[in-house]
Design an enzyme around this catalytic site. Structure first.
Site, PDB file in Angstrom:
ATOM      1  N   CYS A   2     -46.075 -31.444  15.390  1.00  0.00           N
ATOM      2  CA  CYS A   2     -47.353 -31.175  14.748  1.00  0.00           C
ATOM      3  C   CYS A   2     -47.248 -29.851  14.008  1.00  0.00           C
ATOM      4  O   CYS A   2     -46.403 -29.023  14.319  1.00  0.00           O
ATOM      5  CB  CYS A   2     -48.445 -31.058  15.794  1.00  0.00           C
ATOM      6  SG  CYS A   2     -48.566 -32.527  16.810  1.00  0.00           S
ATOM      7  N   ARG A  27     -44.406 -31.947   9.257  1.00  0.00           N
ATOM      8  CA  ARG A  27     -44.330 -31.853  10.720  1.00  0.00           C
ATOM      9  C   ARG A  27     -45.184 -32.904  11.424  1.00  0.00           C
ATOM     10  O   ARG A  27     -45.020 -33.134  12.619  1.00  0.00           O
ATOM     11  CB  ARG A  27     -44.770 -30.456  11.182  1.00  0.00           C
ATOM     12  CG  ARG A  27     -43.913 -29.340  10.632  1.00  0.00           C
ATOM     13  CD  ARG A  27     -44.388 -28.028  11.180  1.00  0.00           C
ATOM     14  NE  ARG A  27     -44.167 -27.949  12.602  1.00  0.00           N
ATOM     15  CZ  ARG A  27     -43.060 -27.517  13.175  1.00  0.00           C
ATOM     16  NH1 ARG A  27     -42.057 -27.110  12.435  1.00  0.00           N
ATOM     17  NH2 ARG A  27     -42.943 -27.481  14.472  1.00  0.00           N
ATOM     18  N   TRP A  70     -48.945 -35.436  14.810  1.00  0.00           N
ATOM     19  CA  TRP A  70     -48.010 -36.541  15.037  1.00  0.00           C
ATOM     20  C   TRP A  70     -48.326 -37.000  16.453  1.00  0.00           C
ATOM     21  O   TRP A  70     -48.031 -36.305  17.425  1.00  0.00           O
ATOM     22  CB  TRP A  70     -46.576 -36.032  14.910  1.00  0.00           C
ATOM     23  CG  TRP A  70     -45.545 -37.108  15.009  1.00  0.00           C
ATOM     24  CD1 TRP A  70     -45.104 -37.906  13.997  1.00  0.00           C
ATOM     25  CD2 TRP A  70     -44.818 -37.514  16.174  1.00  0.00           C
ATOM     26  NE1 TRP A  70     -44.150 -38.781  14.468  1.00  0.00           N
ATOM     27  CE2 TRP A  70     -43.948 -38.566  15.791  1.00  0.00           C
ATOM     28  CE3 TRP A  70     -44.813 -37.102  17.516  1.00  0.00           C
ATOM     29  CZ2 TRP A  70     -43.099 -39.197  16.686  1.00  0.00           C
ATOM     30  CZ3 TRP A  70     -43.964 -37.740  18.410  1.00  0.00           C
ATOM     31  CH2 TRP A  70     -43.118 -38.775  17.979  1.00  0.00           C
ATOM     32  N   ASN A  96     -49.495 -27.937  19.778  1.00  0.00           N
ATOM     33  CA  ASN A  96     -48.277 -28.704  19.492  1.00  0.00           C
ATOM     34  C   ASN A  96     -47.478 -28.740  20.796  1.00  0.00           C
ATOM     35  O   ASN A  96     -47.214 -27.695  21.371  1.00  0.00           O
ATOM     36  CB  ASN A  96     -47.486 -27.985  18.379  1.00  0.00           C
ATOM     37  CG  ASN A  96     -46.135 -28.616  18.122  1.00  0.00           C
ATOM     38  OD1 ASN A  96     -45.893 -29.770  18.504  1.00  0.00           O
ATOM     39  ND2 ASN A  96     -45.261 -27.872  17.478  1.00  0.00           N
ATOM     40  N   GLY A  97     -47.111 -29.929  21.255  1.00  0.00           N
ATOM     41  CA  GLY A  97     -46.370 -30.016  22.516  1.00  0.00           C
ATOM     42  C   GLY A  97     -47.036 -31.044  23.410  1.00  0.00           C
ATOM     43  O   GLY A  97     -47.869 -31.840  22.966  1.00  0.00           O
ATOM     44  N   GLU A 463     -24.664 -42.961  11.237  1.00  0.00           N
ATOM     45  CA  GLU A 463     -25.616 -42.134  10.496  1.00  0.00           C
ATOM     46  C   GLU A 463     -26.200 -42.911   9.318  1.00  0.00           C
ATOM     47  O   GLU A 463     -27.398 -42.802   9.016  1.00  0.00           O
ATOM     48  CB  GLU A 463     -24.924 -40.833  10.036  1.00  0.00           C
ATOM     49  CG  GLU A 463     -25.638 -40.037   8.965  1.00  0.00           C
ATOM     50  CD  GLU A 463     -27.083 -39.677   9.289  1.00  0.00           C
ATOM     51  OE1 GLU A 463     -27.518 -39.846  10.435  1.00  0.00           O
ATOM     52  OE2 GLU A 463     -27.796 -39.246   8.364  1.00  0.00           O
ATOM     53  N   LYS A 467     -30.217 -43.506   8.369  1.00  0.00           N
ATOM     54  CA  LYS A 467     -30.838 -43.205   7.067  1.00  0.00           C
ATOM     55  C   LYS A 467     -31.603 -44.415   6.546  1.00  0.00           C
ATOM     56  O   LYS A 467     -32.742 -44.303   6.118  1.00  0.00           O
ATOM     57  CB  LYS A 467     -29.782 -42.832   6.030  1.00  0.00           C
ATOM     58  CG  LYS A 467     -29.322 -41.422   5.799  1.00  0.00           C
ATOM     59  CD  LYS A 467     -30.245 -40.286   5.693  1.00  0.00           C
ATOM     60  CE  LYS A 467     -30.955 -39.876   6.915  1.00  0.00           C
ATOM     61  NZ  LYS A 467     -30.382 -39.005   7.875  1.00  0.00           N
ATOM     62  N   GLU A 470     -34.833 -45.273   8.787  1.00  0.00           N
ATOM     63  CA  GLU A 470     -36.005 -44.402   8.744  1.00  0.00           C
ATOM     64  C   GLU A 470     -36.657 -44.366   7.369  1.00  0.00           C
ATOM     65  O   GLU A 470     -37.871 -44.250   7.266  1.00  0.00           O
ATOM     66  CB  GLU A 470     -35.706 -42.985   9.272  1.00  0.00           C
ATOM     67  CG  GLU A 470     -34.682 -42.213   8.529  1.00  0.00           C
ATOM     68  CD  GLU A 470     -34.367 -40.849   9.158  1.00  0.00           C
ATOM     69  OE1 GLU A 470     -35.112 -40.364  10.009  1.00  0.00           O
ATOM     70  OE2 GLU A 470     -33.331 -40.268   8.763  1.00  0.00           O
ATOM     71  N   HIS A 486     -16.320 -58.318  18.309  1.00  0.00           N
ATOM     72  CA  HIS A 486     -16.711 -58.392  19.737  1.00  0.00           C
ATOM     73  C   HIS A 486     -18.201 -58.717  19.900  1.00  0.00           C
ATOM     74  O   HIS A 486     -18.752 -58.531  20.979  1.00  0.00           O
ATOM     75  CB  HIS A 486     -16.380 -57.075  20.434  1.00  0.00           C
ATOM     76  CG  HIS A 486     -14.911 -56.795  20.467  1.00  0.00           C
ATOM     77  ND1 HIS A 486     -14.038 -57.516  21.255  1.00  0.00           N
ATOM     78  CD2 HIS A 486     -14.154 -55.913  19.782  1.00  0.00           C
ATOM     79  CE1 HIS A 486     -12.799 -57.068  21.072  1.00  0.00           C
ATOM     80  NE2 HIS A 486     -12.845 -56.098  20.169  1.00  0.00           N
ATOM     81  N   LYS A 580     -40.434 -34.535  11.418  1.00  0.00           N
ATOM     82  CA  LYS A 580     -39.269 -33.777  11.004  1.00  0.00           C
ATOM     83  C   LYS A 580     -38.650 -33.015  12.166  1.00  0.00           C
ATOM     84  O   LYS A 580     -37.449 -32.980  12.334  1.00  0.00           O
ATOM     85  CB  LYS A 580     -39.659 -32.821   9.872  1.00  0.00           C
ATOM     86  CG  LYS A 580     -38.526 -31.945   9.367  1.00  0.00           C
ATOM     87  CD  LYS A 580     -37.476 -32.783   8.655  1.00  0.00           C
ATOM     88  CE  LYS A 580     -36.285 -31.997   8.183  1.00  0.00           C
ATOM     89  NZ  LYS A 580     -35.151 -32.870   7.896  1.00  0.00           N
TER      90      LYS A 580
END
Ligand code: M6R
Length: 585
Positions: A2, A27, A70, A96-97, A463, A467, A470, A486, A580
């Site tokens: 947040c 954020r 968020w 925030n938290g 990675e 990308k 998201e 496999h 983020k």
């Protein structure tokens, strides 16, 4: 997670808060809210949606707080947006938290007759402060916080008071010291256009802000603390989009310079840390998400370049490894924000065992920067898009440099990376982007994309999947090329896009064989490689970068993910459901 911004000064707070909160939108972007104090009363405005689309804020007063959310506890509703108030509307809190023990606290407070208006954990803080207001604002905040478990950053305002109280435990809060005005925010860009003078709050530290000054104390001991003012030298322009439609594209293009900046380090320090890795009783690379994939790449790069075994452990799993920690063990954390809660917790675990912590961080002054025994700043400049791009390649470059130093070949590593930086500069041109955009047009309606790579490029396959997931919300998965047969091969059918990351290395033939196995089942093969191959249905050329191939191979996937997102009508800067900086466990 947040974003928080608080203002107290001689100007109207609302326009400042509105502008500043927009700069923190990366954020948290599901809802937002403001509170100001005017003639002794608290005025509140909350809404659901994106703060960037909010035009006016008609709240009077020269002191105020605001928040972009968020969601963690409670759905995305106006009621659950911050700020939150107590029963009598005397206290207003942004947070925030996570209040880890909020359920038992809420039960207790309900039992004492408190009325709750939201489903959030935050609201308990307002009610706890309310209970002790008789002992004074500051004392009531301290008392309430002594009951709270978890990591947080919060800012509180009281009806009738001209002070803002800010407290930090585990989540970032920074004070901006202006003239006749002071700020408190989760990140510097919030107030950088108004002041460059900052003070970082430490854990368990409280700041009391008025128009004329800021005082600090430790909430556990009550002792007054002194802070050093740090002058921020980077430019507010760097944290803006400029002529680019999105931060993500701007940050991808900035890789023309950022790789070079990342390797511009003090060579003695690089060599010293590399020597420590060589002597250590085990080295753990720890990171999350994309930074975790860079750590995994580190495992391969050290093995290949320095013949040295280092271990990657994802941040949230690191506590399970505490049995293996000795005082001569080394921990290397990698993080763009330096605020990822899972990494910070891993550092706590390591420090308890006397382990030395070295960090590769982008944000100077972040928690990780300050708790580490040594920090290498990757100097990528502010990264605002949720999807990490320029920080990733900067981290890869620095890890590669460390591996070369560990092999006693620092100069060779530096030369390789300088050549790679220059090749990236040539590669990032409009024609290259257009070629990848054409591929995005073909793939945009695909339900699945698979990516394969081997050796140094296996972590890059993982990675690449992050990308694409998201930014475009297409299901994407990365595999080690050898693993296809496999299991995942069962998912391939006619036309399934499969990206093969191929470098000019000793596993080249094997990845080509793996791509052939997929092609034989109908896959549409996209080769990312220095050379073309007849099995490719679409070829994206990359420079031949030797052991720096992870750096050049991820860039076209970043561009692809960006265009897939845009073509699907998504905002590539604000990935759905993600934040983020992930400051909760
Ligand atoms: O700030 P950090 O590098 O510690 O963040 C770690 C992850 O949350 C981050 O890399 C995340 O996976 C990104 N959204 C990926 O693009």
């Amino acid at each position: 997670m947040c974003g928080i911004i608080g203002y107290v000064g001689d100007k109207e707070a609302a326009p400042i808060l509105l502008e500043s909160l927009k700069k923190l939108e990366y954020r948290g972007y599901d809802s937002f809210g403001f509170a100001t104090l005017y003639e002794g009363n608290i005025c509140v405005h909350k809404d659901v949606g994106r703060i960037s689309e909010h035009k006016n804020l008609n709240l009077p007063g020269k002191i105020g707080i605001s928040h972009s959310r968020w969601a963690t506890h409670g759905g995305v509703t106006k009621e659950n947006s911050h700020p939150h108030m107590d029963c009598k509307n005397q206290i207003v809190v942004v947070h925030n938290g996570i209040v880890e023990n909020y359920q038992e606290l809420k039960k207790e407070l309900l039992g004492r007759g408190h009325k709750f208006r939201s489903q959030t954990d935050t609201e308990v803080i307002a009610h706890l402060i309310e209970e002790d207001l008789g002992s004074g604002f500051e004392a009531a905040v301290k008392k309430a916080l002594s009951r709270i478990e978890g990591r947080y950053a919060l800012v509180v305002m009281e009806k009738g008071s001209d002070e803002l109280i800010a407290v930090r435990r585990g989540s970032p809060l920074i004070i901006g010291a202006g003239e006749h005005e002071n700020f408190v925010a989760s990140d510097i860009p919030a107030f950088l256009e108004r002041t460059r003078n900052v003070m970082y709050l430490d854990d368990n530290e409280m700041a009391v802000l008025t128009r004329t000054g800021v005082r600090f104390c430790n909430i556990q001991t009550g002792e007054e603390t002194k802070k050093r003012i740090i002058r921020i030298e980077w430019d507010a322009e760097q944290a803006k989009k400029g002529d680019y439609p999105h931060f993500m594209l701007k940050e991808i293009m900035e890789q023309k310079e950022t790789i070079m900046r990342a390797i511009n380090q003090d060579e003695r320090e690089i060599q010293n840390i590399a020597d420590e890795i060589n002597k250590a009783f085990g080295t753990f690379f720890v990171g999350c998400g994309t930074a975790g994939k860079v750590c995994l790449a580190g495992e391969y790069i050290f093995s290949k370049v320095a013949k040295k075994h280092v271990n990657f452990v994802v941040g949230s799993e690191f506590p399970n490894y505490h049995h293996f920690l000795k005082p001569r063990t080394l921990m290397i954390t990698i993080s763009q924000s330096g605020e990822t809660a899972d990494v910070l917790e891993a550092v706590e675990v390591a420090k308890k065992e006397g382990v030395k912590v070295i960090s590769l961080v982008n944000v100077m002054g972040s928690t990780l920067d300050r708790v580490s025994d040594h920090t290498f700043l990757i100097n990528a400049g502010p990264e605002k898009a949720v999807a990490s791009t320029k920080a990733t390649t900067a981290q890869l470059a620095l890890v590669t440099l460390l591996a070369y130093a560990s092999a006693g070949k620092l100069e060779e590593g530096k030369r390789l990376l300088m050549e790679t930086a220059s090749a990236v500069n040539d590669m990032l041109n409009p024609r290259y982007e257009a070629h990848i955009k054409k591929l995005a047009e073909k793939l945009k309606d695909e339900p699945n994309i698979y990516i394969i790579g081997r050796s140094l490029n296996f972590p890059i396959a993982l990675e690449s999947a992050i990308k694409i997931q998201e930014v475009s919300r297409i299901h994407a998965e990365g595999f080690a090329g050898g693993e296809l047969k496999h299991g995942p091969l069962a998912l391939i059918h006619n036309g399934t896009p499969c990206i093969a990351l191929i470098a000019n290395d000793e596993v080249k033939k094997d990845v080509i064989s793996n791509a052939m196995e997929a092609k034989a089942r109908g896959a549409y093969i996209i080769g990312i490689s220095p050379e073309s191959n007849e099995i490719f249905d679409y070829w994206i050329k990359v420079p031949d970068a030797g052991n720096a191939s992870p750096i050049v191979n991820i860039i076209p996937v970043q561009i692809l993910a960006y265009h897939l997102g845009v073509l699907k009508g998504l905002d590539p800067d604000y990935c759905v459901n993600l934040a983020k900086s992930v400051t909760v466990k």
